[in-house]
Design an enzyme around this catalytic site. Structure first.
Site, PDB file in Angstrom:
ATOM      1  N   ASP A  88       0.842  -1.203   0.000  1.00  0.00           N
ATOM      2  CA  ASP A  88       0.000   0.000   0.000  1.00  0.00           C
ATOM      3  C   ASP A  88       0.875   1.251   0.000  1.00  0.00           C
ATOM      4  OD1 ASP A  88       0.827  -0.172   2.624  1.00  0.00           O
ATOM      5  OD2 ASP A  88      -1.180  -0.176   3.515  1.00  0.00           O
ATOM      6  N   SER A  89       2.219   1.058   0.000  1.00  0.00           N
ATOM      7  CA  SER A  89       3.134   2.173  -0.269  1.00  0.00           C
ATOM      8  C   SER A  89       2.858   2.725  -1.671  1.00  0.00           C
ATOM      9  CB  SER A  89       4.591   1.728  -0.137  1.00  0.00           C
ATOM     10  OG  SER A  89       4.817   0.535  -0.867  1.00  0.00           O
ATOM     11  N   ASP A 121      -0.885  -6.124  -0.152  1.00  0.00           N
ATOM     12  CA  ASP A 121      -1.346  -5.546   1.107  1.00  0.00           C
ATOM     13  C   ASP A 121      -2.865  -5.490   1.182  1.00  0.00           C
ATOM     14  OD1 ASP A 121       0.531  -4.852   3.071  1.00  0.00           O
ATOM     15  OD2 ASP A 121       1.261  -3.168   1.886  1.00  0.00           O
ATOM     16  N   LYS A 175      -1.060  -9.525   2.758  1.00  0.00           N
ATOM     17  CA  LYS A 175      -0.322  -9.092   3.948  1.00  0.00           C
ATOM     18  C   LYS A 175      -1.225  -8.210   4.797  1.00  0.00           C
ATOM     19  CE  LYS A 175       3.274  -6.003   3.763  1.00  0.00           C
ATOM     20  NZ  LYS A 175       2.784  -4.879   4.587  1.00  0.00           N
ATOM     21  N   GLU A 180      -1.418  -5.787   8.416  1.00  0.00           N
ATOM     22  CA  GLU A 180      -0.744  -5.126   9.533  1.00  0.00           C
ATOM     23  C   GLU A 180      -1.515  -5.406  10.816  1.00  0.00           C
ATOM     24  OE1 GLU A 180      -0.155  -0.904   8.866  1.00  0.00           O
ATOM     25  OE2 GLU A 180       0.835  -1.245   6.943  1.00  0.00           O
ATOM     26  N   GLU A 184       8.933  -4.272  10.692  1.00  0.00           N
ATOM     27  CA  GLU A 184       9.327  -2.956  10.173  1.00  0.00           C
ATOM     28  C   GLU A 184       9.831  -2.057  11.280  1.00  0.00           C
ATOM     29  OE1 GLU A 184       6.566  -1.102   7.478  1.00  0.00           O
ATOM     30  OE2 GLU A 184       7.774   0.738   7.359  1.00  0.00           O
TER      31      GLU A 184
HETATM   32  O1  KIV Z   1       3.520  -1.105   1.663  1.00  0.00           O
HETATM   33  C1  KIV Z   1       4.713  -1.456   1.713  1.00  0.00           C
HETATM   34  O2  KIV Z   1       5.517  -1.176   0.819  1.00  0.00           O
HETATM   35  C2  KIV Z   1       5.137  -2.224   2.876  1.00  0.00           C
HETATM   36  C3  KIV Z   1       6.610  -2.439   3.048  1.00  0.00           C
HETATM   37  C4  KIV Z   1       7.242  -1.203   3.571  1.00  0.00           C
HETATM   38  C5  KIV Z   1       6.905  -3.620   3.891  1.00  0.00           C
HETATM   39  O3  KIV Z   1       4.340  -2.654   3.650  1.00  0.00           O
END
Ligand code: KIV
Length: 272
Positions: A52-53, A91, A121, A123, A190
């Site tokens: 989600d970056s 994500d 993934k 969080e 992280e």
């Molecule tokens: O969204 C992302 O790029 C991440 C990484 C920083 C692990 O979760």
């Protein structure tokens, strides 16, 4: 009749567990589009994260909070089309699993069904163990994510180092064990102290993937735009830049502008 491409073996959750067992470090990098995902996959990356970056580096948001499920599914579809070998994990964006378990399961299923990615993934620790179990029961492999969790930026107020004090470190160790028991196949750690990441990695049989968590994790992940030097405004201590694409692209674009303005481009060989 099998429709699988038998010539290239996909990296699976099981292959990642085997890599940890054999002491082989796991390489992971983000990607958000077809062209970059193809290059990264062909270079031999083990895991590609559709993070989600994307909200920061693709959309220009100041956090990952605004990223939607539809946007990540779109990026994941583009990435999956470019990948033959790497494991593709996507994500679960903010708001797609926090309200209730059923919504989490629906969101995870949408990601796999609509993009063709391999896993999701999430969080969070203990608070989301119920949701994570339900998602895994539904057939979707889950990678956990502990330590700095950018989706909780409004709760913590900064992107500073996490789990510095004993209480937070103890919670993180407990969360990691709960995620392993729940069936997660790996966990991202992280921005936590290297010593803590090493301890967690040794305590688990599933692989840990670190970012700003030192060399004791079982693998490493970086955001593609950061490590390629596209995004030069972000320079945390943990980041190693492997290229200066900002400069390469700027020089190429300026040369093109110069050639267009001067009439040098296109020349006789570049026309019909
Ligand atoms: O969204 C992302 O790029 C991440 C990484 C920083 C692990 O979760």
């Amino acid at each position: 009749m099998s429709v699988h491409n038998e010539s290239i073996k996909k990296v699976s959750a099981k292959s990642l567990a085997d890599m940890k067992a054999n002491g082989e470090k796991i390489s992971m990098l983000t990607a958000y589009d077809y062209s970059m995902a193809s290059i990264i996959d062909q270079a031999g990356m083990d895991v590609i994260l559709v993070g989600d970056s994307a909200g920061n580096v693709m959309s220009g948001f100041s956090s990952t909070i605004p990223v939607t499920l539809d946007q990540l599914i779109y990026h994941a579809q583009c990435v999956v089309r470019g990948v033959k070998r790497a494991h593709v994990v996507v994500d679960m964006p903010f708001g797609s699993y926090q309200c209730d378990e059923a919504e989490g399961v629906r969101s995870a299923i949408r990601i796999l069904k609509e993009s063709g990615a391999d896993s999701v993934k999430i969080e969070g620790g203990e608070e989301f163990v119920g949701t994570i179990k339900k998602i895994i029961d539904a057939g979707v492999p889950v990678m956990g994510h502990l330590g700095l969790m950018p989706q909780s930026i409004n709760k913590y107020g900064s992107y500073a180092l996490r789990a510095k004090d004993d209480a937070e470190a103890a919670k993180l160790i407990n969360d990691a064990k709960l995620l392993e028991q729940a069936g997660c196949y790996a966990i991202v750690l992280e921005k936590i102290p290297a010593k803590l990441a090493t301890e967690v990695s040794k305590a688990l049989t599933i692989p840990t993937i670190g970012i700003g968590a030192g060399n004791g994790a079982d693998g490493q992940v970086l955001v593609m735009h950061d490590m390629l030097g596209i995004n030069k405004g972000f320079s945390p201590k943990f980041l190693r830049r492997y290229a200066d694409l900002h400069e390469v692209i700027t020089n190429a674009v300026q040369s093109y502008i110069t050639d267009v303005k001067s009439g040098d481009f296109p020349n006789e060989n570049e026309q019909y």
